[in-house]
Design an enzyme around this catalytic site. Structure first.
Site, PDB file in Angstrom:
ATOM      1  N   SER A  39     118.656  80.324  67.184  1.00  9.66           N
ATOM      2  CA  SER A  39     117.487  81.127  66.841  1.00  9.66           C
ATOM      3  C   SER A  39     116.230  80.275  66.954  1.00  9.66           C
ATOM      4  O   SER A  39     116.247  79.235  67.613  1.00  9.66           O
ATOM      5  CB  SER A  39     117.656  81.702  65.423  1.00  9.66           C
ATOM      6  OG  SER A  39     116.692  82.692  65.166  1.00  9.66           O
ATOM      7  N   ASN A  40     115.154  80.710  66.351  1.00  7.64           N
ATOM      8  CA  ASN A  40     113.890  79.957  66.414  1.00  7.64           C
ATOM      9  C   ASN A  40     113.109  80.140  65.122  1.00  7.64           C
ATOM     10  O   ASN A  40     113.557  80.830  64.209  1.00  7.64           O
ATOM     11  CB  ASN A  40     113.082  80.397  67.643  1.00  7.64           C
ATOM     12  CG  ASN A  40     112.761  81.878  67.589  1.00  7.64           C
ATOM     13  OD1 ASN A  40     112.012  82.349  66.739  1.00  7.64           O
ATOM     14  ND2 ASN A  40     113.359  82.638  68.498  1.00  7.64           N
ATOM     15  N   ARG A  41     111.941  79.549  65.044  1.00  5.84           N
ATOM     16  CA  ARG A  41     111.202  79.452  63.780  1.00  5.84           C
ATOM     17  C   ARG A  41     110.268  80.627  63.505  1.00  5.84           C
ATOM     18  O   ARG A  41     109.454  80.558  62.593  1.00  5.84           O
ATOM     19  CB  ARG A  41     110.378  78.164  63.759  1.00  5.84           C
ATOM     20  CG  ARG A  41     111.166  76.923  64.097  1.00  5.84           C
ATOM     21  CD  ARG A  41     110.274  75.699  64.073  1.00  5.84           C
ATOM     22  NE  ARG A  41     109.933  75.342  62.715  1.00  5.84           N
ATOM     23  CZ  ARG A  41     110.626  74.482  61.967  1.00  5.84           C
ATOM     24  NH1 ARG A  41     111.681  73.887  62.475  1.00  5.84           N
ATOM     25  NH2 ARG A  41     110.256  74.212  60.748  1.00  5.84           N
ATOM     26  N   SER A  42     110.349  81.681  64.263  1.00  5.08           N
ATOM     27  CA  SER A  42     109.442  82.806  64.038  1.00  5.08           C
ATOM     28  C   SER A  42     109.625  83.389  62.634  1.00  5.08           C
ATOM     29  O   SER A  42     110.737  83.648  62.192  1.00  5.08           O
ATOM     30  CB  SER A  42     109.707  83.906  65.078  1.00  5.08           C
ATOM     31  OG  SER A  42     108.981  85.068  64.746  1.00  5.08           O
ATOM     32  N   ALA A  65     109.747  86.766  68.796  1.00 11.60           N
ATOM     33  CA  ALA A  65     110.138  85.565  69.525  1.00 11.60           C
ATOM     34  C   ALA A  65     111.591  85.775  69.956  1.00 11.60           C
ATOM     35  O   ALA A  65     112.529  85.289  69.319  1.00 11.60           O
ATOM     36  CB  ALA A  65     109.994  84.338  68.645  1.00 11.60           C
TER      37      ALA A  65
END
Ligand code: C5P
Length: 218
Positions: A29-32, A96
């Site tokens: 995943s990512n930091r959004s 994101a």
């Protein structure tokens, strides 16, 4: 509501990250944080739009008057967006979305064994580009988070995805993701404007004014 800048319009907003399963307990995943997308959904609703907010996993309360659809993966987000797209006037792709997902997610937890583990990633659909490619589709607003050459990279994205508008911001070094405030460079085919550093809620209200101005020219 029958008052407001977007009265009578339907808006679909995507927000937050997506999670791409590696196995039943792991994901990429990512930091959004979802803050910008939720602020946009709230701003559109406050201006009278019927808003569908398709959100990845975030810790955010649903804005008043907004219909929220929770999803986890990019493929689920893609499906939810197209399910809700008929009749949409504005599509704001703020999520994101993970560009890639594990090609072969395991049904059982992966055990540690070898010194090296190879993960094959396959490309996810580009939701924004697909919506922008539709004939008679909605006005499309995309986002571009860049670490360098902001205006140049954002204009490339505008053309490559053939979206109507790109809101670009610099990320990295305490900017962008998971921050309360931000600044945006907003570009369209024949113009641009800068929205200075301010809270994401306030940015969202200014951004939808710019959308309304350009939407009438489409
Ligand atoms: O190409 P890039 O990922 O930087 O583009 C960002 C923009 O495209 C954002 O508006 C994002 O929501 C959208 N996007 C999408 N589907 C993807 C990747 C990005 O809708 N698979």
């Amino acid at each position: 509501s029958n008052t407001g800048l977007f009265a009578g319009q339907k808006v679909v907003v995507t927000a937050g990250p997506t999670r791409e399963a590696v196995d039943p307990v792991r994901f990429i995943s990512n930091r959004s944080s979802g803050k910008m997308g939720f602020a946009l959904a709230e701003a559109f609703a406050a201006e009278g739009a019927k808003v569908v907010l398709v959100s990845g996993p975030v810790n955010m309360a649903t804005p008043a008057g907004v219909q929220r659809v929770d999803v986890v993966s990019a493929l689920q987000m893609h499906e939810a967006v197209f399910d809700h797209l008929p009749g949409t006037d504005v599509f704001a792709g703020c999520a994101a979305v993970a560009d890639y997902r594990p090609g072969n997610p395991q049904q059982q937890k992966i055990k540690k064994a070898e010194q090296q583990l190879e993960l094959t990633l396959v490309k996810n659909p580009d939701i924004l580009a697909e919506v922008a490619a539709l004939d008679d589709g909605p006005f499309t607003l995309g986002f571009a988070a860049e670490t360098r050459k902001l205006a140049e990279n954002a204009r490339i994205k505008l053309v490559r995805k053939s979206v109507d508008m790109i809101a670009a911001n610099l990320v990295g070094e305490n900017r962008g993701f998971d921050m309360e405030g931000n600044a945006l460079l907003v570009l369209w085919s024949d113009g641009e404007t800068e929205l200075p550093m301010q809270s994401k809620k306030s940015l969202a209200r200014e951004l939808i004014q710019v959308v309304a101005e350009q939407q009438v020219r489409k």
